[in-house]
Design a protein around this motif. Sequence first.
Motif, PDB file in Angstrom:
ATOM      1  N   THR A 197       0.854  -1.171  -0.094  1.00  0.00           N
ATOM      2  CA  THR A 197      -0.137  -0.055   0.126  1.00  0.00           C
ATOM      3  C   THR A 197       0.772   1.316   0.014  1.00  0.00           C
ATOM      4  O   THR A 197       1.874   1.110   0.625  1.00  0.00           O
ATOM      5  CB  THR A 197      -0.872  -0.040   1.280  1.00  0.00           C
ATOM      6  OG1 THR A 197       0.008  -0.053   2.529  1.00  0.00           O
ATOM      7  CG2 THR A 197      -1.780  -1.106   1.184  1.00  0.00           C
ATOM      8  N   VAL A 198       0.356   2.327  -0.603  1.00  0.00           N
ATOM      9  CA  VAL A 198       0.907   3.480  -0.329  1.00  0.00           C
ATOM     10  C   VAL A 198      -0.247   4.750  -0.199  1.00  0.00           C
ATOM     11  O   VAL A 198      -1.255   4.306  -0.526  1.00  0.00           O
ATOM     12  CB  VAL A 198       1.746   3.883  -1.991  1.00  0.00           C
ATOM     13  CG1 VAL A 198       2.763   2.991  -2.212  1.00  0.00           C
ATOM     14  CG2 VAL A 198       0.612   3.850  -3.226  1.00  0.00           C
ATOM     15  N   PRO A 199       0.054   5.767   0.180  1.00  0.00           N
ATOM     16  CA  PRO A 199      -0.762   6.810   0.234  1.00  0.00           C
ATOM     17  C   PRO A 199      -1.595   7.286  -1.178  1.00  0.00           C
ATOM     18  O   PRO A 199      -0.912   7.022  -2.193  1.00  0.00           O
ATOM     19  CB  PRO A 199      -0.077   8.034   0.567  1.00  0.00           C
ATOM     20  CG  PRO A 199       1.309   7.606   1.150  1.00  0.00           C
ATOM     21  CD  PRO A 199       1.444   6.099   0.605  1.00  0.00           C
ATOM     22  N   ARG A 200      -2.808   7.176  -1.165  1.00  0.00           N
ATOM     23  CA  ARG A 200      -3.611   7.500  -2.324  1.00  0.00           C
ATOM     24  C   ARG A 200      -2.895   8.632  -3.314  1.00  0.00           C
ATOM     25  O   ARG A 200      -3.067   8.231  -4.309  1.00  0.00           O
ATOM     26  CB  ARG A 200      -5.030   7.748  -1.966  1.00  0.00           C
ATOM     27  CG  ARG A 200      -6.056   7.847  -2.940  1.00  0.00           C
ATOM     28  CD  ARG A 200      -7.436   8.031  -2.753  1.00  0.00           C
ATOM     29  NE  ARG A 200      -8.475   8.114  -3.605  1.00  0.00           N
ATOM     30  CZ  ARG A 200      -9.765   8.399  -3.362  1.00  0.00           C
ATOM     31  NH1 ARG A 200     -10.115   8.821  -2.496  1.00  0.00           N
ATOM     32  NH2 ARG A 200     -10.603   8.078  -4.538  1.00  0.00           N
ATOM     33  N   GLY A 201      -2.626   9.595  -2.604  1.00  0.00           N
ATOM     34  CA  GLY A 201      -2.121  10.580  -3.526  1.00  0.00           C
ATOM     35  C   GLY A 201      -0.823  10.226  -4.418  1.00  0.00           C
ATOM     36  O   GLY A 201      -0.307  10.854  -5.404  1.00  0.00           O
ATOM     37  N   GLU A 202      -0.148   9.218  -3.931  1.00  0.00           N
ATOM     38  CA  GLU A 202       1.133   8.841  -4.431  1.00  0.00           C
ATOM     39  C   GLU A 202       0.825   7.667  -5.270  1.00  0.00           C
ATOM     40  O   GLU A 202       1.884   7.259  -5.881  1.00  0.00           O
ATOM     41  CB  GLU A 202       2.177   8.250  -3.458  1.00  0.00           C
ATOM     42  CG  GLU A 202       2.382   9.217  -2.299  1.00  0.00           C
ATOM     43  CD  GLU A 202       3.647  10.372  -2.417  1.00  0.00           C
ATOM     44  OE1 GLU A 202       4.068  10.108  -3.812  1.00  0.00           O
ATOM     45  OE2 GLU A 202       4.215  10.906  -1.664  1.00  0.00           O
ATOM     46  N   LEU A 203      -0.286   7.174  -5.598  1.00  0.00           N
ATOM     47  CA  LEU A 203      -0.540   6.137  -6.447  1.00  0.00           C
ATOM     48  C   LEU A 203      -0.058   6.191  -7.875  1.00  0.00           C
ATOM     49  O   LEU A 203       0.764   5.311  -8.264  1.00  0.00           O
ATOM     50  CB  LEU A 203      -1.925   5.737  -6.670  1.00  0.00           C
ATOM     51  CG  LEU A 203      -2.319   4.574  -7.522  1.00  0.00           C
ATOM     52  CD1 LEU A 203      -1.624   3.278  -7.102  1.00  0.00           C
ATOM     53  CD2 LEU A 203      -3.972   4.309  -7.516  1.00  0.00           C
ATOM     54  N   ASN A 204      -0.299   7.484  -8.364  1.00  0.00           N
ATOM     55  CA  ASN A 204       0.313   7.791  -9.914  1.00  0.00           C
ATOM     56  C   ASN A 204       1.840   7.548  -9.997  1.00  0.00           C
ATOM     57  O   ASN A 204       2.173   7.098 -11.045  1.00  0.00           O
ATOM     58  CB  ASN A 204      -0.403   8.823 -10.521  1.00  0.00           C
ATOM     59  CG  ASN A 204      -1.772   9.051 -10.815  1.00  0.00           C
ATOM     60  OD1 ASN A 204      -2.313   7.773 -11.083  1.00  0.00           O
ATOM     61  ND2 ASN A 204      -2.554   9.966 -10.708  1.00  0.00           N
ATOM     62  N   ALA A 205       2.400   8.338  -9.151  1.00  0.00           N
ATOM     63  CA  ALA A 205       3.980   8.182  -9.071  1.00  0.00           C
ATOM     64  C   ALA A 205       4.407   6.815  -8.729  1.00  0.00           C
ATOM     65  O   ALA A 205       5.564   6.618  -9.524  1.00  0.00           O
ATOM     66  CB  ALA A 205       4.439   9.133  -7.909  1.00  0.00           C
ATOM     67  N   THR A 206       3.868   6.186  -8.073  1.00  0.00           N
ATOM     68  CA  THR A 206       4.263   4.620  -7.811  1.00  0.00           C
ATOM     69  C   THR A 206       4.004   3.875  -9.130  1.00  0.00           C
ATOM     70  O   THR A 206       4.990   2.997  -9.605  1.00  0.00           O
ATOM     71  CB  THR A 206       3.255   4.099  -6.693  1.00  0.00           C
ATOM     72  OG1 THR A 206       3.391   4.844  -5.653  1.00  0.00           O
ATOM     73  CG2 THR A 206       3.570   2.538  -6.431  1.00  0.00           C
ATOM     74  N   LEU A 207       3.116   4.106  -9.691  1.00  0.00           N
ATOM     75  CA  LEU A 207       2.531   3.178 -10.864  1.00  0.00           C
ATOM     76  C   LEU A 207       3.783   3.509 -12.166  1.00  0.00           C
ATOM     77  O   LEU A 207       4.239   2.878 -13.020  1.00  0.00           O
ATOM     78  CB  LEU A 207       1.120   3.605 -11.630  1.00  0.00           C
ATOM     79  CG  LEU A 207       0.092   2.892 -10.506  1.00  0.00           C
ATOM     80  CD1 LEU A 207      -1.226   3.336 -11.340  1.00  0.00           C
ATOM     81  CD2 LEU A 207       0.262   1.446 -10.530  1.00  0.00           C
ATOM     82  N   ALA A 208       4.028   5.016 -12.219  1.00  0.00           N
ATOM     83  CA  ALA A 208       5.182   5.547 -12.983  1.00  0.00           C
ATOM     84  C   ALA A 208       6.474   4.709 -12.783  1.00  0.00           C
ATOM     85  O   ALA A 208       7.151   4.465 -13.498  1.00  0.00           O
ATOM     86  CB  ALA A 208       5.390   7.032 -12.994  1.00  0.00           C
ATOM     87  N   ALA A 209       6.772   4.661 -11.213  1.00  0.00           N
ATOM     88  CA  ALA A 209       7.953   4.185 -10.885  1.00  0.00           C
ATOM     89  C   ALA A 209       8.175   2.483 -11.518  1.00  0.00           C
ATOM     90  O   ALA A 209       9.093   2.098 -11.934  1.00  0.00           O
ATOM     91  CB  ALA A 209       8.249   4.152  -9.611  1.00  0.00           C
TER      92      ALA A 209
END
Length: 594
Positions: free
Chosen positions: A307-319
Amino acid sequence: MSLIVQKFGGTSVADVEKIRAAARKAIRAQRQGHQVVMVVSAMGKNTDVLLDLAGQIGENPPAREMDMLLSTGEQVSVALVAMAIHELGAKAISLTGGQIGMKTDNSFSKARIQSISTERIQRLLSEGNIVVAAGFQGIDDDLNITTLGRGGSDTTAVALAAVLGADACEIYTDVDGVYTTDPRKLPEARRVEVISYDEMLELASLGAGVMHSRSIEFAKKFGVPIHVRSSFSDTEGTMIVAEPESMTQPVSGAAMTADEARVTVLGVPDVPGKSLQIFSAIAARKIAVDMVVQNVGQDGSADISFTVPRGELNATLAALDSVMKSVGAKGITHDDEVSKVSVVGMNMARQANVASRMFRALADANVNIQMITTSEIKISALVSKRQSADALRAVHEAFDLHIRPADAKNWKQIKADRSEADFETLVNRLRADALEALTLTGISLTNDQARVTLHGVPDRPGIAADMFEMIGQASIFVDMIVQGYDGEDGSTSVSLTVEKKDLAKTIEVAKTIQAKHGMRDLQSADHIAKITVSGIGLRSHTHVATLLFDRLAADNINVEMINTSELQVNAVIDATNAAKATDSLKKAFAESLM
């Protein structure tokens, strides 16, 4: 003469009358015979006003200039508080972060404290002054003003209490203590009089807003007793110390982290080094990963969920997109409508059936569990966001957290758990290093372990409760529990570790569970070991898990299961490699081990 550090947050100095009230509290403490250091935050919404002004200038202001700007909020507060103390007939002097000798690194907006020079403060105290110190700020080697980030004034206060050898650190805020859960979410929440550092660290990481985890890390490291009190009443508040409120109650608090996102990397080749590739890519973007679950693989591959903070999801997917090809994974799924519900308690590891009690409460509330991860003092379950409020209420009621335990300690009975000799040793050691350096308390190995994994677990309420009630009835002690996604069909898999001597009995129970619920497959292993890295600051030093994966990959050791908490990172590996893995990690973390 005893010394007290008092910290006043923004709501406690929001206007002139509140500033006068804070000044009176400090003067009263001084007249009772204490030396007093006050740490003060910016007034009310002052920081928000400054952020808005910066936003009107431009969208991406330089980080250095933002720290220069935001630090002025605390400078206004400390000057006004010192003036109020003078008007009330006592002596005071205000100091900025640089003037109190707060040296940090140069990571603007999230600086770490490296050292604090206490000579000036001690001289001013000996001259009869109340020292009013600006929280949240320091200076780097080039005399640039830096800020400490979220919770920075709490961190300043506890750090000063640590290096000054204060008898207590009083945190004055707009609430009157620490509650069993957020009283705004659950009115029946109860204020606790005593809570342990470890419990508070876990609750802070789960979103309990009373204290920030960095300040609790300092307090635990130095044994500083923290007294959380109301700025607006004389309620006794809550003491945060080494020991819990009760020695019999298994759970001391519950928490719900509302805005989470779940990411699952599917079909990761089950070979050494793949976890390292995934989490290194995410760490490079400064994304905080929580609830990590790697379950046992099938057909040469495994799924890794976190899990990650919801606001970090797009950055996580890009990584992840940047490393998917090199990792060789089959795909990614994600869900940003999930929440995490957790229970925390120091006595959890000594009492059986805590997990099944939590899971039954969720099942009775018709709440489905999507992921599970456990540690010695925490059990977390990922649930649908729309069910999160019901889930929190269910677990709070299940453990009777609204009722004061019969053996609950009164805060006046608590003493700081440190001797003068030990304290001096610790302070001298840390003055020679960065104050916020990672401190590991141990790297340990648990041998004679076995694992049982059930694949194809139906994704519906009550399954986990049924499983662990049956295991509990068989008097089997379960250590790690990991539930994660089992593929794209929506089913899950559940792995648990037990003592090797209990494996045969656990398999028999698991076969009954498999048949009852139509689960796809059952696997077991009798030659595993759990390696654990424990310490203070694991959450704020995100490289710990990455370095663990790096060392294991370098030694060609595959990780079968992972779980993480505020206090530990655990990895299950083949027992053949246990000694080699332990030696390798001790060398890698040698500088951080106490």
